[in-house]
Motif scaffolding. Structure first.
Motif, PDB file in Angstrom:
ATOM      1  N   ILE A  23       1.192  -1.532  -0.143  1.00 30.39           N
ATOM      2  CA  ILE A  23       0.344   0.429   0.012  1.00 30.39           C
ATOM      3  C   ILE A  23       0.990   1.017  -0.251  1.00 30.39           C
ATOM      4  CG2 ILE A  23      -1.845   1.162   1.385  1.00 30.39           C
ATOM      5  CD1 ILE A  23      -2.534  -1.771   2.586  1.00 30.39           C
ATOM      6  N   PRO A  24       0.866   2.081  -1.671  1.00 25.94           N
ATOM      7  CA  PRO A  24       1.478   2.822  -0.795  1.00 25.94           C
ATOM      8  C   PRO A  24       0.983   4.487  -0.408  1.00 25.94           C
ATOM      9  CG  PRO A  24       0.112   3.570  -2.826  1.00 25.94           C
ATOM     10  CD  PRO A  24      -0.267   2.010  -2.343  1.00 25.94           C
ATOM     11  N   PHE A  25       2.075   5.191   0.553  1.00 29.39           N
ATOM     12  CA  PHE A  25       1.817   6.152   1.108  1.00 29.39           C
ATOM     13  C   PHE A  25       2.933   7.078   1.881  1.00 29.39           C
ATOM     14  CE2 PHE A  25       2.753   3.232   4.557  1.00 29.39           C
ATOM     15  CZ  PHE A  25       3.491   3.457   5.401  1.00 29.39           C
ATOM     16  N   GLU A  26       2.433   8.606   1.835  1.00 27.27           N
ATOM     17  CA  GLU A  26       2.957   9.589   2.358  1.00 27.27           C
ATOM     18  C   GLU A  26       2.986   9.635   3.844  1.00 27.27           C
ATOM     19  OE1 GLU A  26       2.112  12.918   0.830  1.00 27.27           O
ATOM     20  OE2 GLU A  26       1.880  12.209  -0.899  1.00 27.27           O
ATOM     21  N   ALA A  27       4.394   9.309   4.545  1.00 31.34           N
ATOM     22  CA  ALA A  27       4.681   9.464   5.481  1.00 31.34           C
ATOM     23  C   ALA A  27       5.000  10.895   6.593  1.00 31.34           C
ATOM     24  CB  ALA A  27       5.433   8.198   6.428  1.00 31.34           C
ATOM     25  N   VAL A  38      -2.874   8.987   2.082  1.00 34.86           N
ATOM     26  CA  VAL A  38      -2.944   7.974   1.697  1.00 34.86           C
ATOM     27  C   VAL A  38      -4.130   8.075   0.401  1.00 34.86           C
ATOM     28  CG1 VAL A  38      -4.960   6.738   2.914  1.00 34.86           C
ATOM     29  CG2 VAL A  38      -3.477   5.203   1.172  1.00 34.86           C
ATOM     30  N   ALA A  39      -3.718   7.457  -0.891  1.00 35.87           N
ATOM     31  CA  ALA A  39      -5.255   7.984  -1.596  1.00 35.87           C
ATOM     32  C   ALA A  39      -6.323   7.000  -1.245  1.00 35.87           C
ATOM     33  CB  ALA A  39      -4.508   7.490  -3.652  1.00 35.87           C
ATOM     34  N   PRO A  40      -7.602   7.745  -1.779  1.00 31.96           N
ATOM     35  CA  PRO A  40      -8.879   7.440  -1.723  1.00 31.96           C
ATOM     36  C   PRO A  40      -8.881   5.726  -1.695  1.00 31.96           C
ATOM     37  CG  PRO A  40      -9.163   9.227  -3.130  1.00 31.96           C
ATOM     38  CD  PRO A  40      -7.745   9.323  -2.357  1.00 31.96           C
ATOM     39  N   GLU A  41      -8.196   5.230  -3.109  1.00 37.29           N
ATOM     40  CA  GLU A  41      -8.554   3.931  -3.707  1.00 37.29           C
ATOM     41  C   GLU A  41      -7.651   3.204  -3.091  1.00 37.29           C
ATOM     42  OE1 GLU A  41      -7.151   6.492  -5.035  1.00 37.29           O
ATOM     43  OE2 GLU A  41      -5.591   5.853  -6.634  1.00 37.29           O
ATOM     44  N   ALA A  72      -8.264  22.311  -2.302  1.00 42.80           N
ATOM     45  CA  ALA A  72      -7.350  21.049  -2.556  1.00 42.80           C
ATOM     46  C   ALA A  72      -8.459  19.570  -2.551  1.00 42.80           C
ATOM     47  CB  ALA A  72      -6.371  20.430  -1.606  1.00 42.80           C
ATOM     48  N   GLY A  73      -9.667  20.629  -2.267  1.00 45.34           N
ATOM     49  CA  GLY A  73     -11.057  19.600  -1.672  1.00 45.34           C
ATOM     50  C   GLY A  73     -10.943  19.253  -0.402  1.00 45.34           C
ATOM     51  N   LEU A  74     -11.909  18.246   0.271  1.00 42.74           N
ATOM     52  CA  LEU A  74     -12.662  17.933   1.377  1.00 42.74           C
ATOM     53  C   LEU A  74     -11.436  16.535   1.738  1.00 42.74           C
ATOM     54  CD1 LEU A  74     -16.241  17.763   0.840  1.00 42.74           C
ATOM     55  CD2 LEU A  74     -14.732  19.193   2.142  1.00 42.74           C
ATOM     56  N   GLU A  75     -10.875  16.771   3.066  1.00 41.75           N
ATOM     57  CA  GLU A  75      -9.996  16.453   3.426  1.00 41.75           C
ATOM     58  C   GLU A  75     -10.758  15.265   4.704  1.00 41.75           C
ATOM     59  OE1 GLU A  75      -6.218  17.230   4.704  1.00 41.75           O
ATOM     60  OE2 GLU A  75      -5.469  17.319   2.569  1.00 41.75           O
ATOM     61  N   ALA A  76     -10.368  13.319   4.799  1.00 44.78           N
ATOM     62  CA  ALA A  76     -10.541  13.529   6.331  1.00 44.78           C
ATOM     63  C   ALA A  76      -9.455  12.891   6.567  1.00 44.78           C
ATOM     64  CB  ALA A  76     -11.683  12.189   5.665  1.00 44.78           C
ATOM     65  N   LYS A  77      -8.866  13.374   8.479  1.00 42.34           N
ATOM     66  CA  LYS A  77      -8.383  12.475   9.305  1.00 42.34           C
ATOM     67  C   LYS A  77      -8.841  11.544  10.379  1.00 42.34           C
ATOM     68  CE  LYS A  77      -5.496  16.315   8.391  1.00 42.34           C
ATOM     69  NZ  LYS A  77      -4.308  16.178   7.786  1.00 42.34           N
ATOM     70  N   TYR A  78      -8.523  10.312  10.498  1.00 39.83           N
ATOM     71  CA  TYR A  78      -8.386   9.260  11.412  1.00 39.83           C
ATOM     72  C   TYR A  78      -7.733   9.047  11.982  1.00 39.83           C
ATOM     73  CZ  TYR A  78     -12.177   8.402   7.281  1.00 39.83           C
ATOM     74  OH  TYR A  78     -13.117   8.422   6.624  1.00 39.83           O
ATOM     75  N   GLN A  90      -2.515   8.609  12.851  1.00 45.73           N
ATOM     76  CA  GLN A  90      -3.486   9.301  12.074  1.00 45.73           C
ATOM     77  C   GLN A  90      -3.263   9.256  10.805  1.00 45.73           C
ATOM     78  OE1 GLN A  90      -3.908  13.485  13.314  1.00 45.73           O
ATOM     79  NE2 GLN A  90      -3.320  13.849  11.260  1.00 45.73           N
ATOM     80  N   ILE A  91      -4.043   9.067  10.208  1.00 49.04           N
ATOM     81  CA  ILE A  91      -4.353   8.583   8.543  1.00 49.04           C
ATOM     82  C   ILE A  91      -5.219   9.903   7.260  1.00 49.04           C
ATOM     83  CG2 ILE A  91      -4.999   7.369   6.715  1.00 49.04           C
ATOM     84  CD1 ILE A  91      -5.196   5.153   8.992  1.00 49.04           C
TER      85      ILE A  91
END
Lengths: 171, 381, 379
Positions: A23-27, A38-41, A72-78, A90-91
């Motif tokens: 899974i690709p993500f930027e830390a 992380v990208a939504p997909e 940049a649109g909407l973001e969600a942080k978990y 945190q994601i």
């Protein structure tokens, strides 16, 4: 002493990368926890991995923050926490621009139910597959998103009970 | 329609045609502790459905905070968990300080911990009193609680000038130092609190009727509690010894010796008992703080006149009175936070109400709601 | 006792005599109810470290009248979906039976409205009618809380009438009569509580339930169903429910003190005049009333199913056993001290059982120690 990070574990990103290599993500780092963007997909796969992997086992969904990043649109942080290992992460996931759709986490974390309802009504995110997508804090038939930056703080008048149109905002 | 579940099965098979009834509880109802509404679907005395409705007290805390100076917003955060204003102030100020990198003098940290623990006792006393009233003890527990709460509020008034919403904390410390006779006054109040806890113990814990009502009512397993997002006493009642003051310590809690009371099976009685035991621990914490507190400043020197924070975000969890009181702040320059979000423990605990209530009796639904110890200011933000 | 002023028929006309006596009793009763509400507020306030009413009159003595006047001039509201006649007549039907009970109660020797030969039977029969009004209020209000309250009240009152009646029948067997005055007169050397303690325990418990007093105040539970069957009533009709509640509280206390505590007879008997006998009755009934207030200020409320199972699984069995024991003793004509001893053993076993049930709960001592502790390592 409060300026020191509480649990800032930079190794958590490395650990996630090691355990979930596909899974690709930027830390990055926040003032307290590591942040994985992380990208939504890939979002659902990442969260599932974080929850189910024995070394990670993030079993508590602490919080969901819906953010309006304007252009940049909407973001969600978990924010997630792991009881077995005592670490937290945190994601961040940016919702696709026109649709604002994100997959619901209610299947993974029952606690996500109300958090997502709140995020949906306040910022206008759409959680696909949510079992109960009604307004939570606002009036049930109200379709405004107060936490969008475009929503005015003052001069907002909520019109209720008017027949010729849904209640909304008059600026 | 029968009140006995065994017979209910029997009547369900018979030709008797019964209709479930919906009962609207709230928003004005003595048991909802504020403006909370739930619609119960009842079959006789048995609850078969529950739909909670919240938002009657929504004041737009997050939107207001985004549009106000970091310092101006403090007054609104007080009013989230209005039974423990100092805990909310503490969470917000600590989040801002950490975001801005401000060092707080040690004396101020001790003062804050004393105030936060007094607030916690205050809030737990409110729970003990109101819960006793929910179970039906005709106001006696309520008045017992009020005696100690009044003394704590008097102490707050002496320290901060206000009782419920002191706005005593500042970014970088506290407004002013403690009054001269604070230590003796505080110790006297602590003695009174201990006496009050003994009284509660005598009035409720050993009461056959009370135990009969609360014992074995909706036991929650640790797995369920974590899945539903329970924190604080709700989680600890299930036996999980998780307290943010220990797990992710902030302020001067690492220097203080205290224990985490945990329950055995997470039923209503355990939730009550854990909160009662937590008050003893809070008293211990305050006593240690009074001993350890150093002299010195109470406000950080060289604070900027206007606080500007350039870039950064954080999620700051603190142990509020009801559970994890988390503050998310995002700064993108300027004097206001770009986004402020409250993770309110009551909100998360309440979200599992339906799962807890369905299958119990109407009278139990009320005390289950009471045992969640919600504060509507915090639920509705 | 022809020297007593109320011993003979007024003006030689029995109907006029009855009217005069009833008017006196009703007036006294209203006054007593006013002061019982005041007394309850004061007594419970002292239990709760408060003062209670202090402002109206000296030490708040006129508070009851102020409340009564306020209630009388309040608007009488009827909900639109209430059944008009059922709703409006329900208060009378709860309140009339209670006043009818007063006809049979012995306040002093020859000081009552009528001395009925079947006095105890009359009291049961008439008090049982109370439930009709309660049910009517519950069903006719058009309110779901009221419906729940009315149904709860019906279930509870009907269930608890059985142990109440059986326990008192056991006493009547020992006394050999249902005439209340005769029962009181029999207690010149010892009140019946000494030889029938178990019956008293059952009677007191069932009485709390019949009166909707804590811990059995389920039909009127404020924190659950906000008052139960009288939730929709206001003003004068609401005050009639209050009147009925306190009047029945007093009536039950007089009834209980006559049967168990020796009424006007024990301990001075006929040596004293009717005035002192009245005072004695009042004091004994007040002791019972304060006991009820005490229980109310201390105990939380039971749940409906717990209440029912306590009645059907404990009280009824014990009361029938009591009836059986008394029957055996009377049949074989065994001496009274042994009967009393057996009853005391029964009462102690019953209360001890309840106590042991409470004692098997987690200990309240060493509160913190009774819970397990876990140390969380600091990360």
């Amino acid at each position: 002493m409060s300026a020191e990070p509480i649990i800032g574990e930079p190794e958590i990103a490395a650990l996630v990368r090691e355990r979930l290599p596909d899974i690709p993500f930027e830390a990055s780092e926040t003032k307290t926890y590591a942040d994985l963007r992380v990208a939504p997909e890939h979002f659902l796969a990442l969260v599932t991995g974080l929850r189910d992997d024995a070394e990670l086992s993030f079993d508590l969904l602490r919080n969901i923050v819906a953010l309006d990043m304007e252009e940049a649109g909407l973001e969600a942080k978990y924010q997630l926490y792991s009881f077995p290992h005592g670490h937290a992460v945190q994601i961040t996931v940016a919702a696709p621009i026109p649709s604002c759709e994100l997959p619901t986490l209610t299947g993974l974390y029952p606690a996500a139910n109300w958090h997502e309802r709140e995020a949906a009504e306040m910022a206008g995110l759409v959680f696909t597959g949510h079992p109960d997508p009604r307004n939570l804090l606002l009036e049930e038939d109200l379709r405004i998103h107060p936490l969008r930056k475009a929503h005015p703080l003052q001069k907002a008048e909520i019109l209720q009970g008017i027949e010729d149109g849904p209640p909304g905002v008059e600026v | 329609m029968s009140i006995w579940p065994e017979e209910r099965v029997a009547t369900a098979d018979s030709d008797l045609d019964t209709v479930d009834m919906t009962v609207n509880v709230g928003p004005q109802h003595p048991a909802t502790h504020g403006v909370f509404r739930m619609v119960l679907t009842v079959d006789g005395e048995l609850v078969v459905g529950c739909e909670p409705y919240i938002g009657y007290l929504h004041r737009g805390l997050e939107k207001l905070s985004e549009n106000a100076d970091y310092r101006q917003a403090m007054g609104w955060w007080d009013r989230t968990d209005y039974l423990a204003g100092m805990c909310c102030e503490g969470a917000y100020t600590m989040a801002v300080e950490r975001l801005a990198g401000i060092e707080v003098p040690e004396r101020a940290e001790y003062i804050r911990v004393i105030m936060m623990e007094l607030s916690r006792i205050n809030s737990h006393f409110m729970f003990l009193g109101a819960f006793g009233a929910d179970v039906g003890s005709f106001g006696t527990s309520f008045v017992y609680a009020w005696r100690e709460r009044e003394r704590i509020y008097d102490l707050f008034e002496e320290v901060a000038g206000d009782r419920m919403f002191p706005t005593y904390f500042r970014i970088g410390g506290v407004t002013m130092d403690l009054p001269d006779n604070f230590e003796s006054r505080c110790r006297w109040v602590l003695g009174s609190i201990k006496q009050g806890l003994e009284d509660f113990d005598g009035l409720l814990t050993g009461n056959e009727v009370f135990v009969e009502r609360c014992k074995d009512l909706t036991p929650v397993t640790p797995e369920q509690a974590i899945a539903w997002g329970f924190t604080g006493p709700m989680l600890r009642a299930t036996g999980v010894p998780w307290d943010i003051r220990k797990a992710e310590p902030y302020s001067v809690y690492p220097k203080i010796d205290f224990e985490i009371p945990v329950g055995l099976q997470g039923d209503v009685f355990d939730r009550f008992h854990v909160r009662l035991a937590e008050c003893y621990q809070s008293v211990r914490i305050i006593e240690q703080c009074l001993e350890q507190m150093p002299e010195g400043r109470v406000l950080a020197p060289k604070l900027p006149k206007t606080l500007r924070i350039n870039e950064g975000e954080l999620y700051m969890p603190t142990e509020g009175t009801k559970g994890e009181y988390g503050v998310y702040l995002m700064a993108r320059g300027g004097t206001n936070p770009y986004r402020a979000k409250l993770r309110s423990p009551s909100f998360c605990n309440l979200s599992a109400l339906r799962e807890l209530v369905v299958g119990s009796y109407v009278a139990d639904a009320i005390i289950i709601l009471g045992s969640l110890d919600i504060v509507l200011g915090e639920v509705d933000k | 006792m022809s020297d007593l002023p109320f011993g003979e028929v007024f003006f030689g006309l029995s109907w006029l005599d009855a009217i005069i006596r009833i008017v006196i009793v009703v007036l006294v009763m209203t006054l007593v109810v006013v002061y019982l509400t005041y007394g309850e507020r004061k007594v419970v306030a002292r239990f709760q470290m408060r003062l209670g009413p202090t402002r109206t009159g000296p030490i708040g003595l006129l508070q009851g009248f102020a409340d009564a006047i306020k209630l009388l001039i309040k608007e009488d509201i009827r909900p639109r979906n209430a059944d008009r006649w059922v709703f409006e007549f329900a208060p009378y039907l709860t309140f009339i039976p209670v006043f009818l009970v007063l006809v049979a109660l012995p306040f002093a020797r020859d000081w009552g409205v009528r001395n009925l030969a079947l006095g105890m039977f009359f009291v049961f029969a008439v008090l049982g009618l109370n439930i009709v009004g309660v049910l009517m209020a519950g069903l006719g209000s058009g309110n779901k809380y009221a419906l729940l309250g009315g149904v709860r009240a019906a279930a509870q009152m009907i269930s608890y009438e059985i142990p109440l009646v059986v326990a008192l029948l056991a006493v009547a067997m020992v006394a050999g009569t249902l005439d209340l005055n005769a029962i009181v007169a029999m207690q010149d050397t010892r009140p019946f509580i000494l030889i029938q303690p178990l019956a008293f325990v059952i009677f007191f418990t069932a009485m709390l339930s019949e009166l909707h007093r804590a811990p059995f105040d389920i039909p009127v539970a404020e924190s659950e169903i906000v008052g139960g069957y009288f939730v929709e009533y206001s003003g004068i009709r609401w005050s009639m429910f209050q009147l009925a509640e306190y009047a029945s509280l007093w009536a039950f206390s007089i009834f209980g003190s006559a049967i168990f505590l020796g009424g006007w007879q024990f301990p001075f008997g006929d040596d004293w005049g009717w005035g002192w006998q009245l005072v004695l009755t009042l004091i004994k009934s007040l002791i019972m009333i304060v006991l009820i207030f005490w229980v109310r200020a201390t105990l939380p409320r039971l749940r409906m199913d717990q209440l029912m199972s306590f009645c059907w699984k404990a009280l009824i069995e014990v009361s029938f056993a009591l009836l059986l024991i008394n029957g055996l003793f009377l049949y074989y004509d065994w001496p009274e001290p042994i009967l009393a001893a057996v009853n005391w053993v029964g009462a102690i076993l019953f209360l001890g059982g309840i106590y042991l049930r409470a004692a098997r709960k987690p200990s309240t001592k060493n509160l913190v120690g009774s819970y397990k502790h876990a140390e969380v390592p600091n990360p």
